[in-house]
Write an enzyme that holds these catalytic residues in place. Sequence first.
Site, short mmCIF file in Angstrom:
data_model
loop_
_atom_site.label_atom_id
_atom_site.label_comp_id
_atom_site.label_asym_id
_atom_site.label_seq_id
_atom_site.Cartn_x
_atom_site.Cartn_y
_atom_site.Cartn_z
N SER A 76 46.23 50.21 24.66
CA SER A 76 45.44 50.33 25.87
C SER A 76 46.17 51.21 26.89
CB SER A 76 45.12 48.94 26.42
OG SER A 76 43.93 48.96 27.17
N LYS B 197 29.75 41.80 48.19
CA LYS B 197 31.12 41.75 48.69
C LYS B 197 31.88 40.62 47.99
CE LYS B 197 34.75 42.41 51.18
NZ LYS B 197 35.64 43.56 50.86
#
Length: 298
Positions: free
Chosen positions: A94, A146
């Site tokens: 990764s 949010k």
Amino acid sequence: VLVVGIGSLAAQRSGLPAVGTDGIARVTISGAIGNNLTRVQALERLGRSNYKAVIVHVSSPGGTVAGSEQLYEALVRLKARKPLVVVVDSMAASGGYIVALASDHIIAQQGSLVGSIGVLFQYPDVTELMKTLGVKVEAIRSTPLKAMPNPFEPSSAEARAAIDAVVKDSYNWFRGLVAERRNLSGAALDTVADGRIFTGRQALELKLVDALGNEQTAREWLAKEKNIDLDTPVRDYNLQRFAPLGDLPFIRVATIGVFEALGLSSLARRLEESGTVRAIERLNLDGLLALWHPPTSN
């Protein structure tokens, strides 16, 4: 209010050598990778030094996408000034593989793990535990998305779609980097970019690495391709130790402390024992995670 992203960051030891040192520099990138300006500055000093070449040993499962990109860019700048070759020791997975891509020549051991090309966004869901304990977390937001998603309430379809778009955008960048740096496309790129991990032998066949071997193989490549004398000594160039806030136990202590201050000591103990707080502790505002780890069971 907890605002969380994904990430775990690297910690490297250091002692910067003098600028006048020659030979071949051995740089080791190990553990989880995150943003580290001190490490970038150390690599810039290496670029200005008298070292003739650099061998980068990578042994990392990855880390944050942003941190891996930062280190990749620093190594690319270093490569523009000195011959650079990467040796994969145990793993370049990764974000660790993003780092390896900085080199034009990647060497892996036969049993090394390479790949895991993909991006992850992960967060704990403790809503059922909170219901069991009779605890409800209230939130007032400026907009519906949010600080979403968060561990204390189910994710809305809109929140999941927003995170999915972010993950896919980062994945497309990672995939494009592999395509460019390894000259892969079509079915060959699809095969290596589906998130799987490969052995060094498989990675060679799939063109994720250029050769099988170790540091000696890297020295032989430098001698053949870059005219670096095979007898040139290799010296450790250790990067400065860096312990960012995200790697400290602060988040765990603070989270438990908040619950205990609210008279919820039993909840604090339950969260700690369940591993939830440790999972939260792994999160970092740095962003998405480019990290490979084998599945674990409790």
